[in-house]
Design a protein around this motif. Structure first.
Motif, PDB file in Angstrom:
ATOM      1  N   PHE A 120       6.411  29.465 100.532  1.00 24.59           N
ATOM      2  CA  PHE A 120       4.745  28.910 100.469  1.00 24.59           C
ATOM      3  C   PHE A 120       3.877  27.848  99.476  1.00 24.59           C
ATOM      4  O   PHE A 120       4.202  28.472  98.754  1.00 24.59           O
ATOM      5  CB  PHE A 120       4.076  30.826 101.037  1.00 24.59           C
ATOM      6  N   GLY A 121       2.676  27.374 100.352  1.00 25.25           N
ATOM      7  CA  GLY A 121       2.104  26.530  99.093  1.00 25.25           C
ATOM      8  C   GLY A 121       1.429  27.919  99.059  1.00 25.25           C
ATOM      9  O   GLY A 121       0.517  27.182  98.218  1.00 25.25           O
ATOM     10  N   GLN A 122       0.507  29.075  99.713  1.00 22.57           N
ATOM     11  CA  GLN A 122      -0.772  29.744  99.369  1.00 22.57           C
ATOM     12  C   GLN A 122      -0.593  29.684  97.982  1.00 22.57           C
ATOM     13  O   GLN A 122      -1.668  29.835  97.511  1.00 22.57           O
ATOM     14  CB  GLN A 122      -0.700  30.354 100.309  1.00 22.57           C
ATOM     15  N   ASN A 123       0.460  30.372  97.613  1.00 27.85           N
ATOM     16  CA  ASN A 123       0.191  30.702  96.055  1.00 27.85           C
ATOM     17  C   ASN A 123      -0.226  30.326  95.007  1.00 27.85           C
ATOM     18  O   ASN A 123      -0.393  29.969  93.764  1.00 27.85           O
ATOM     19  CB  ASN A 123       1.214  31.184  95.782  1.00 27.85           C
ATOM     20  N   ASN A 124       0.278  28.736  95.039  1.00 29.38           N
ATOM     21  CA  ASN A 124      -0.347  27.687  94.769  1.00 29.38           C
ATOM     22  C   ASN A 124      -1.531  27.928  93.677  1.00 29.38           C
ATOM     23  O   ASN A 124      -2.313  27.718  92.794  1.00 29.38           O
ATOM     24  CB  ASN A 124       0.241  26.002  94.573  1.00 29.38           C
ATOM     25  N   GLY A 125      -2.233  27.871  94.619  1.00 27.80           N
ATOM     26  CA  GLY A 125      -4.202  28.444  93.942  1.00 27.80           C
ATOM     27  C   GLY A 125      -4.267  29.489  92.790  1.00 27.80           C
ATOM     28  O   GLY A 125      -4.885  29.564  93.224  1.00 27.80           O
ATOM     29  N   SER A 163      11.123  20.937 106.667  1.00 26.81           N
ATOM     30  CA  SER A 163      11.444  22.677 105.995  1.00 26.81           C
ATOM     31  C   SER A 163      11.715  21.837 104.399  1.00 26.81           C
ATOM     32  O   SER A 163      10.746  22.557 103.717  1.00 26.81           O
ATOM     33  CB  SER A 163      11.469  23.782 106.532  1.00 26.81           C
ATOM     34  N   ALA A 164      12.751  21.148 104.500  1.00 26.44           N
ATOM     35  CA  ALA A 164      13.256  20.959 103.010  1.00 26.44           C
ATOM     36  C   ALA A 164      12.676  20.124 102.627  1.00 26.44           C
ATOM     37  O   ALA A 164      12.265  20.585 101.178  1.00 26.44           O
ATOM     38  CB  ALA A 164      14.460  20.699 103.286  1.00 26.44           C
ATOM     39  N   ILE A 165      11.545  19.324 103.157  1.00 25.16           N
ATOM     40  CA  ILE A 165      11.260  18.222 101.988  1.00 25.16           C
ATOM     41  C   ILE A 165       9.763  19.110 101.743  1.00 25.16           C
ATOM     42  O   ILE A 165       9.298  18.647 100.854  1.00 25.16           O
ATOM     43  CB  ILE A 165      10.404  17.241 103.690  1.00 25.16           C
ATOM     44  N   GLU A 166       9.114  19.816 102.767  1.00 27.40           N
ATOM     45  CA  GLU A 166       7.907  20.624 103.095  1.00 27.40           C
ATOM     46  C   GLU A 166       7.629  21.494 101.572  1.00 27.40           C
ATOM     47  O   GLU A 166       6.989  21.440 100.478  1.00 27.40           O
ATOM     48  CB  GLU A 166       7.639  21.837 104.148  1.00 27.40           C
ATOM     49  N   THR A 167       9.241  21.945 101.405  1.00 29.78           N
ATOM     50  CA  THR A 167       9.290  22.471 100.094  1.00 29.78           C
ATOM     51  C   THR A 167       9.331  22.341  98.627  1.00 29.78           C
ATOM     52  O   THR A 167       8.497  22.091  97.949  1.00 29.78           O
ATOM     53  CB  THR A 167      11.119  23.443 100.153  1.00 29.78           C
ATOM     54  N   ALA A 168       9.786  20.509  98.738  1.00 27.60           N
ATOM     55  CA  ALA A 168       9.893  19.865  97.823  1.00 27.60           C
ATOM     56  C   ALA A 168       8.666  19.524  97.188  1.00 27.60           C
ATOM     57  O   ALA A 168       8.073  18.875  96.423  1.00 27.60           O
ATOM     58  CB  ALA A 168       9.854  18.330  98.217  1.00 27.60           C
ATOM     59  N   SER A 186       8.633  13.173  94.438  1.00 22.06           N
ATOM     60  CA  SER A 186       7.738  13.663  94.820  1.00 22.06           C
ATOM     61  C   SER A 186       8.045  14.880  96.349  1.00 22.06           C
ATOM     62  O   SER A 186       9.025  15.876  96.238  1.00 22.06           O
ATOM     63  CB  SER A 186       6.458  12.645  95.332  1.00 22.06           C
ATOM     64  N   LEU A 187       6.684  14.493  96.982  1.00 22.98           N
ATOM     65  CA  LEU A 187       6.754  15.240  97.748  1.00 22.98           C
ATOM     66  C   LEU A 187       6.582  15.364  99.796  1.00 22.98           C
ATOM     67  O   LEU A 187       5.718  14.211  99.220  1.00 22.98           O
ATOM     68  CB  LEU A 187       6.400  17.070  98.034  1.00 22.98           C
ATOM     69  N   PHE A 188       7.373  15.744 100.815  1.00 25.66           N
ATOM     70  CA  PHE A 188       6.279  15.632 101.643  1.00 25.66           C
ATOM     71  C   PHE A 188       6.660  17.098 102.214  1.00 25.66           C
ATOM     72  O   PHE A 188       7.797  16.601 102.594  1.00 25.66           O
ATOM     73  CB  PHE A 188       6.648  13.992 102.392  1.00 25.66           C
ATOM     74  N   SER A 189       5.889  17.101 103.341  1.00 24.10           N
ATOM     75  CA  SER A 189       5.943  18.596 103.838  1.00 24.10           C
ATOM     76  C   SER A 189       6.132  18.293 104.709  1.00 24.10           C
ATOM     77  O   SER A 189       5.827  17.668 106.083  1.00 24.10           O
ATOM     78  CB  SER A 189       4.947  19.303 103.177  1.00 24.10           C
ATOM     79  N   ALA A 190       6.653  19.417 106.069  1.00 22.85           N
ATOM     80  CA  ALA A 190       6.563  18.954 107.792  1.00 22.85           C
ATOM     81  C   ALA A 190       5.625  20.395 107.568  1.00 22.85           C
ATOM     82  O   ALA A 190       5.669  21.063 109.270  1.00 22.85           O
ATOM     83  CB  ALA A 190       8.258  19.563 107.014  1.00 22.85           C
ATOM     84  N   LYS A 191       4.577  21.496 107.785  1.00 22.73           N
ATOM     85  CA  LYS A 191       4.851  22.553 108.564  1.00 22.73           C
ATOM     86  C   LYS A 191       2.727  22.844 107.792  1.00 22.73           C
ATOM     87  O   LYS A 191       2.481  22.551 106.862  1.00 22.73           O
ATOM     88  CB  LYS A 191       5.557  24.191 108.004  1.00 22.73           C
ATOM     89  N   ALA A 192       2.503  23.520 108.090  1.00 24.49           N
ATOM     90  CA  ALA A 192       0.913  23.565 108.224  1.00 24.49           C
ATOM     91  C   ALA A 192       0.936  25.242 108.576  1.00 24.49           C
ATOM     92  O   ALA A 192       1.614  25.405 109.661  1.00 24.49           O
ATOM     93  CB  ALA A 192      -0.009  23.137 108.957  1.00 24.49           C
ATOM     94  N   ARG A 193       0.363  25.687 107.597  1.00 27.70           N
ATOM     95  CA  ARG A 193       1.254  27.543 107.768  1.00 27.70           C
ATOM     96  C   ARG A 193      -0.557  27.683 108.557  1.00 27.70           C
ATOM     97  O   ARG A 193      -1.881  27.427 108.460  1.00 27.70           O
ATOM     98  CB  ARG A 193       0.796  28.324 106.181  1.00 27.70           C
ATOM     99  N   ASP A 245       5.281  21.721  97.693  1.00 27.14           N
ATOM    100  CA  ASP A 245       4.757  22.748  97.156  1.00 27.14           C
ATOM    101  C   ASP A 245       5.948  23.272  96.242  1.00 27.14           C
ATOM    102  O   ASP A 245       4.784  23.507  94.952  1.00 27.14           O
ATOM    103  CB  ASP A 245       5.942  24.642  98.408  1.00 27.14           C
ATOM    104  N   LEU A 246       6.548  22.726  95.610  1.00 21.93           N
ATOM    105  CA  LEU A 246       7.682  23.021  94.531  1.00 21.93           C
ATOM    106  C   LEU A 246       7.295  22.121  93.478  1.00 21.93           C
ATOM    107  O   LEU A 246       6.332  21.930  92.826  1.00 21.93           O
ATOM    108  CB  LEU A 246       8.648  22.740  94.114  1.00 21.93           C
ATOM    109  N   THR A 247       6.798  21.049  94.047  1.00 20.43           N
ATOM    110  CA  THR A 247       5.978  19.855  92.885  1.00 20.43           C
ATOM    111  C   THR A 247       4.087  20.097  92.443  1.00 20.43           C
ATOM    112  O   THR A 247       4.137  20.056  91.650  1.00 20.43           O
ATOM    113  CB  THR A 247       5.594  17.816  94.139  1.00 20.43           C
TER     114      THR A 247
END
Length: 482
Positions: free
Chosen positions: A315-320, A262-267, A475-482, A269-271
């Motif tokens: 959350f990554g939804q809000n980047n859109g 989840s921490a990696i996913e956050t990286a 960069s990022l690599f992420s851990a979940k699909a919402r 999403d924030l990227t």
């Protein structure tokens, strides 16, 4: 109003007026509301805790508001300083259900189940907090290539959710009906055309207008379902440790591992957030944001366990939403936080939002989620990928898409490992990292080392949102699909 970049109406440090800020905030709320409450609905229904569901949903919304404020404000080292919406993580659902089922099997009450789940939530948060201290030392596996791969994987994984809602939602009786498809596509087209308008008000209101038109159409033709409102309490009072606290070391390991992912996913999403906000995606400022964001996730999950809800994540939804509305101002983040806290304390407001038809929600979120994927593809397409990088990209995205299309391929794995790898983002990230570390050939460790695919009057650094030459690349690599 920012004039430095015509893609943004208001940048990170701008101060929009009340009406545009509130309009953008409400659209962030609509994009993430279902994602915040759905994990709670799944966990409580699976474990037979439905009598506690309304209160737990209210607490999920309340903590999301507090967490969003912390991430946006950046209190000391805690928080990213971006409009990073916090919400209940889907990645933990299977692990929490497994832990709760074992408590029930041993004769535990509903209160016993919840006490253990919240105890595991708080203990796992400490793992993420410790992990945040080592982010700057992970530059060998955090590279520009994995950035593009995982941003793309985040978008692809979210598209699956958006398309399901557009067709009517999971287990809907009228799933994939022509009416659902037409409504969803209609909402999508309204948002797209309004977003392409030159008028700033139409652009920043596009999501709201599209969803309003779709909801009104369904209200006039089929009617909206508000039957659940009568069972909701008027006020929900946040009470720390309302169900007590418990812990079991044997059930802790799967939760702890998921916190790392989840921490990696956050990286990741924030990227993507930084990319859309035209902020640096490398260098000390960027690394400080990533470290603070992961630390913020840990602190917010600690608060989640304390206030009777499940682990939180960015959350990554809000980047859109940021890319579509053109508003990246942190002021909007505070408005979103306030809205979440308000509807968390007054459950009937959340009940009204739950009545939004799924096709309407799916039509709006599908285009937003696709914009996240496009951001990752844009980052990859801006550079000439050599043979090695192309292989890494092909394998990582191939496995991510394969997991989405054939999830039963992982059915024979241990349940905790299956739960982790079922996320296409996690699968893509792990594949990219392993290949980056083991595949022969020269790695690109800095965005400035990558060659653009073609000459352009637009500097490469502007394309990827860089402001300074990268000394440290992340960069990022992420851990979940919402």
């Amino acid at each position: 109003m920012s004039s430095s970049n015509n893609e943004l109406i208001y940048d990170l440090h701008d101060n929009p007026a009340l009406l545009p800020a509130l309009t953008a905030a409400f659209q962030h709320l609509l994009a993430s509301f279902v994602g915040v409450i759905t994990p709670t609905l799944i966990v409580t229904s699976s474990l037979g805790l439905t009598e506690h569901t309304p209160y737990l949903i209210s607490m999920a919304l309340f903590v999301s508001g507090i967490g969003t404020a912390i991430q946006t404000k950046r209190i000391g080292p805690v928080g990213s300083g971006l409009v990073a919406i916090q919400g209940t993580s889907f990645a933990f659902i299977s692990a929490l259900i497994l832990a709760g089922s074992q408590v029930k099997a041993s004769g535990g009450t509903s209160e016993d189940v919840l006490a253990l789940l919240f105890g595991l939530t708080m203990a796992g948060a400490l793992v993420e907090i410790v992990f945040s201290l080592f982010v700057s030392r992970l530059q060998r596996i955090i590279t520009p290539l994995t950035t593009g791969i995982v941003i793309t994987a985040i978008g692809l994984s979210l598209i699956n959710v958006g398309m399901t809602d557009l067709a009517g939602g999971f287990n809907a009786d009228d799933f994939a009906s022509t009416d659902n498809l037409l409504v969803g596509l209609g909402v999508l087209l309204i948002i797209v055309f309004l977003n392409a308008a030159t008028n700033h008000w139409l652009r920043l209101s596009a999501i709201f207008i599209g969803m309003a038109v779709g909801a009104i159409y369904i209200a006039l033709t089929k009617g909206l379902d508000f039957n659940g409102l009568s069972s909701l309490s008027i006020v929900a009072i946040p009470t720390p440790f309302a169900y007590g606290i418990d812990f079991d070391i044997n059930l802790f390991l799967p939760v702890a591992l998921i916190y790392l992912f989840s921490a990696i996913e956050t990286a990741g999403d924030l990227t993507a957030n930084s990319l859309f906000c035209k902020q640096p995606v490398s260098g000390p400022v960027y690394l400080k944001r990533i470290k603070g964001g992961i630390l913020g996730d840990g602190v917010n999950s600690l608060l989640a366990g304390m206030f009777n809800t499940f682990p939180n994540t960015t959350f990554g939804q809000n980047n859109g939403v940021i890319q579509l509305t053109g508003i990246a101002s942190r002021k909007v983040g505070f408005f979103v936080a306030g809205l979440f806290v308000f509807i968390g304390c007054f459950p009937i407001v959340g009940g009204v939002l739950q009545a939004i038809p799924k096709p309407v929600l799916g039509g709006a979120t599908l285009v937003m989620f696709a914009m996240v994927a496009v951001g990752g593809l844009k980052l990859l397409a801006s550079y000439a990928l050599d043979r090695r990088s192309s292989l890494v990209t092909a394998c990582a995205l191939g496995i991510a898409i394969g997991v989405m299309m054939v999830p039963q391929a992982l059915a024979q794995l241990p349940s905790w490992l299956e739960n982790i790898l079922l996320s296409p983002v996690t699968s893509a990230g792990l594949t990219a990292v392993i290949l980056e570390l083991t595949l022969p050939g020269k790695k690109v460790n800095d965005i400035s080392e990558m060659k653009p695919t073609q000459k352009s009057s637009t500097p490469v650094r502007a394309i990827v949102g860089m402001q300074t030459k990268a000394e440290d690349v992340s960069s990022l690599f992420s851990a979940k699909a919402r």
